[in-house]
Scaffold this motif. Structure first.
Motif, PDB file in Angstrom:
ATOM      1  N   ASP A  83       0.867  -1.223   0.084  1.00  0.00           N
ATOM      2  CA  ASP A  83      -0.024   0.070  -0.027  1.00  0.00           C
ATOM      3  C   ASP A  83       0.824   1.267  -0.179  1.00  0.00           C
ATOM      4  OD1 ASP A  83      -2.547  -1.156   0.248  1.00  0.00           O
ATOM      5  OD2 ASP A  83      -2.283  -1.665   2.117  1.00  0.00           O
ATOM      6  N   ASP A  84       0.091   2.283  -0.732  1.00  0.00           N
ATOM      7  CA  ASP A  84       1.084   3.687  -0.428  1.00  0.00           C
ATOM      8  C   ASP A  84      -0.064   4.597  -0.555  1.00  0.00           C
ATOM      9  OD1 ASP A  84       0.382   2.849  -3.286  1.00  0.00           O
ATOM     10  OD2 ASP A  84       1.372   4.557  -3.985  1.00  0.00           O
ATOM     11  N   GLN A  85       0.450   5.974  -0.185  1.00  0.00           N
ATOM     12  CA  GLN A  85      -0.677   6.916   0.026  1.00  0.00           C
ATOM     13  C   GLN A  85      -0.458   8.025  -1.295  1.00  0.00           C
ATOM     14  OE1 GLN A  85      -2.657   6.701   2.507  1.00  0.00           O
ATOM     15  NE2 GLN A  85      -1.827   4.710   2.807  1.00  0.00           N
ATOM     16  N   VAL A  86      -1.496   8.782  -1.585  1.00  0.00           N
ATOM     17  CA  VAL A  86      -1.662   9.376  -2.473  1.00  0.00           C
ATOM     18  C   VAL A  86      -0.659  10.877  -2.233  1.00  0.00           C
ATOM     19  CG1 VAL A  86      -3.655  11.121  -1.497  1.00  0.00           C
ATOM     20  CG2 VAL A  86      -3.294  11.177  -4.210  1.00  0.00           C
ATOM     21  N   THR A  87      -0.220  10.899  -0.962  1.00  0.00           N
ATOM     22  CA  THR A  87       0.495  12.056  -0.698  1.00  0.00           C
ATOM     23  C   THR A  87       1.944  11.939  -0.845  1.00  0.00           C
ATOM     24  OG1 THR A  87       0.285  11.416   1.626  1.00  0.00           O
ATOM     25  CG2 THR A  87      -1.115  13.184   0.875  1.00  0.00           C
ATOM     26  N   ASP A  88       2.294  10.622  -0.912  1.00  0.00           N
ATOM     27  CA  ASP A  88       3.737   9.903  -1.032  1.00  0.00           C
ATOM     28  C   ASP A  88       4.397  10.786  -2.343  1.00  0.00           C
ATOM     29  OD1 ASP A  88       3.279   8.486   1.127  1.00  0.00           O
ATOM     30  OD2 ASP A  88       3.170   6.619  -0.164  1.00  0.00           O
ATOM     31  N   SER A  89       5.628  10.810  -2.159  1.00  0.00           N
ATOM     32  CA  SER A  89       6.488  11.419  -3.368  1.00  0.00           C
ATOM     33  C   SER A  89       6.475  10.695  -4.567  1.00  0.00           C
ATOM     34  CB  SER A  89       8.062  11.775  -2.863  1.00  0.00           C
ATOM     35  OG  SER A  89       8.704  10.451  -2.514  1.00  0.00           O
ATOM     36  N   THR A  90       6.199   9.372  -4.339  1.00  0.00           N
ATOM     37  CA  THR A  90       6.155   8.605  -5.525  1.00  0.00           C
ATOM     38  C   THR A  90       4.754   8.434  -6.064  1.00  0.00           C
ATOM     39  OG1 THR A  90       6.135   6.425  -4.145  1.00  0.00           O
ATOM     40  CG2 THR A  90       8.033   6.963  -4.598  1.00  0.00           C
ATOM     41  N   ALA A  91       3.703   9.202  -5.741  1.00  0.00           N
ATOM     42  CA  ALA A  91       2.497   8.948  -6.196  1.00  0.00           C
ATOM     43  C   ALA A  91       2.156   9.020  -7.793  1.00  0.00           C
ATOM     44  CB  ALA A  91       1.604   9.986  -5.413  1.00  0.00           C
ATOM     45  N   ARG A  92       2.806   9.814  -8.042  1.00  0.00           N
ATOM     46  CA  ARG A  92       2.832  10.238  -9.518  1.00  0.00           C
ATOM     47  C   ARG A  92       3.673   9.276 -10.369  1.00  0.00           C
ATOM     48  NH1 ARG A  92       0.192  14.972 -10.955  1.00  0.00           N
ATOM     49  NH2 ARG A  92      -0.246  16.264  -9.218  1.00  0.00           N
ATOM     50  N   GLN A  93       4.624   8.538 -10.147  1.00  0.00           N
ATOM     51  CA  GLN A  93       5.768   8.003 -10.861  1.00  0.00           C
ATOM     52  C   GLN A  93       5.111   6.608 -11.202  1.00  0.00           C
ATOM     53  OE1 GLN A  93       9.207   7.421  -8.267  1.00  0.00           O
ATOM     54  NE2 GLN A  93       9.377   9.473  -7.549  1.00  0.00           N
ATOM     55  N   LEU A  94       5.348   6.533 -12.654  1.00  0.00           N
ATOM     56  CA  LEU A  94       5.228   5.239 -13.410  1.00  0.00           C
ATOM     57  C   LEU A  94       6.537   4.531 -13.433  1.00  0.00           C
ATOM     58  CD1 LEU A  94       3.341   6.698 -16.617  1.00  0.00           C
ATOM     59  CD2 LEU A  94       2.319   6.085 -14.422  1.00  0.00           C
ATOM     60  N   VAL A  95       6.764   3.811 -12.314  1.00  0.00           N
ATOM     61  CA  VAL A  95       7.797   2.732 -12.366  1.00  0.00           C
ATOM     62  C   VAL A  95       7.452   1.309 -12.842  1.00  0.00           C
ATOM     63  CG1 VAL A  95       9.346   1.693 -10.694  1.00  0.00           C
ATOM     64  CG2 VAL A  95       8.353   3.757 -10.143  1.00  0.00           C
ATOM     65  N   PRO A  96       8.083   1.044 -13.964  1.00  0.00           N
ATOM     66  CA  PRO A  96       7.667  -0.279 -14.632  1.00  0.00           C
ATOM     67  C   PRO A  96       7.676  -1.693 -13.429  1.00  0.00           C
ATOM     68  CG  PRO A  96       8.977   0.901 -16.093  1.00  0.00           C
ATOM     69  CD  PRO A  96       9.061   1.750 -14.680  1.00  0.00           C
ATOM     70  N   TYR A  97       6.402  -2.063 -13.418  1.00  0.00           N
ATOM     71  CA  TYR A  97       6.369  -3.271 -12.377  1.00  0.00           C
ATOM     72  C   TYR A  97       6.862  -2.890 -10.939  1.00  0.00           C
ATOM     73  CZ  TYR A  97       4.190  -4.588 -16.770  1.00  0.00           C
ATOM     74  OH  TYR A  97       3.475  -4.743 -17.887  1.00  0.00           O
ATOM     75  N   GLY A  98       6.804  -1.688 -10.619  1.00  0.00           N
ATOM     76  CA  GLY A  98       7.127  -1.563  -9.294  1.00  0.00           C
ATOM     77  C   GLY A  98       6.232  -2.333  -8.366  1.00  0.00           C
ATOM     78  N   HIS A  99       6.508  -2.390  -6.938  1.00  0.00           N
ATOM     79  CA  HIS A  99       5.538  -3.033  -6.171  1.00  0.00           C
ATOM     80  C   HIS A  99       4.606  -2.442  -5.221  1.00  0.00           C
ATOM     81  CE1 HIS A  99       6.903  -7.388  -6.889  1.00  0.00           C
ATOM     82  NE2 HIS A  99       7.545  -6.699  -7.782  1.00  0.00           N
TER      83      HIS A  99
END
Length: 312
Positions: free
Chosen positions: A91-107
């Protein structure tokens, strides 16, 4: 009842996000109808990208000979929901710094990517600021990465395609485009697209309004079952969408359409703006089924037109 229990289990596991739009059956039917509209060249390009998905081998396992590409495409429609149940996705949050990032098949599960909640006040209850990252913001990024003449890697295009097939369906489910606030539901998220509103359907089940809409096409299905249902007499494959609307491939427009439909149809009486359960009328359920079919057929046509342009 089994379908309802599975849905409730997922809602408990993913309390911060919306339910799964259209559930497996609806998403797979949309993907199947869209696939039938694609040219052979677009199908081949889609399959080449989907082969990079870590679940590809599972998608084509048991597929009839010669139907592997079709099965992979149809099954890909559920992948962004499937990862919600994978133990190695987090799980992650919409406020995380990674929220917008498209990371190929990140977890990361990115549950907040599944909806675009335009905010509505039922009784002048103050509204918070909308989330800056949502289905529309992310789908626009994915669309920009899919053409071959961009600087994206093939892995990123594959990841973007897996999500795009799914998110086009999500954005055509009216309750994935709205959150209604009221004096009874004033907190962050409001009714969460109908997840906090209880209704009793004609089959006697009492369930969240969002679950009711997600389950209109059925519950958790196989690719074979979804294809069979779509091709059956009166199935989704027989629904002809408006040709002019089918040419609109702008996610912003799709979300606005769904928001408007949520206000006029999904939240129509007898649905209330609080947590008191209500019994749905025959008129409501008929209108809901008719609208869901139209929206799903439109989603399929738009998905086909979008991918045909992007995957040439």
């Amino acid at each position: 009842m089994r379908t309802l229990m599975i849905a409730i289990t997922i809602a408990v596991l993913c309390p911060a996000g919306q339910a799964l739009a259209w559930w497996d059956e609806g998403h797979m039917q949309i993907a199947y109808v869209a696939y039938k509209k694609l040219t052979p060249a677009a199908r081949d390009r889609a399959d080449a990208l989907l082969k990079l998905n870590p679940d590809y081998a599972n998608w084509i396992a048991g597929a009839p000979e010669g139907q592997e590409k079709l099965y992979a495409f149809v099954h890909a429609a559920t992948w962004p929901d499937d990862i919600k149940m994978k133990p190695d996705y987090y799980d992650d949050q919409v406020t995380d710094s990674t929220a917008r990032q498209l990371v190929p098949y990140g977890h990361l599960k990115h549950i907040y990517w599944h909806y675009k909640d335009a905010l509505l006040s039922a009784d002048d209850t103050p509204l918070p600021r909308p989330d800056p990252v949502d289905a529309v913001s992310q789908l626009k990024l994915m669309i920009a990465k899919l053409p071959a003449n961009t600087d994206a890697s093939e892995a990123l295009r594959s990841y973007s395609l897996s999500w795009t097939i799914h998110l086009v369906g999500d954005l055509h489910q009216p309750l994935h485009a709205i959150a209604r606030y009221s004096a009874a539901l004033p907190d962050r998220g409001g009714d969460r697209g109908g997840n906090e509103v209880k209704v009793t359907a004609a089959n006697g089940e009492t369930l969240p309004l969002h679950f009711y809409w997600d389950g209109i096409f059925g519950g958790y299905s196989s690719v074979f079952g979804a294809i069979h249902d779509a091709d059956a007499a009166g199935g989704l494959a027989s629904v002809v969408p408006d040709a002019g609307k089918a040419q609109i491939v702008d996610p912003v427009t799709w979300a606005q359409e769904s928001f408007d439909l949520a206000k006029t149809v999904a939240y129509a009486p007898p649905v209330r703006a609080d947590k008191q359960p209500v019994e749905l009328t025959r008129e409501y359920e008929t209108n809901a089924r008719d609208l869901a079919r139209k929206q799903a057929a439109l989603a399929a046509a738009r998905l086909a037109n979008l991918l045909e342009a992007l995957l040439r």
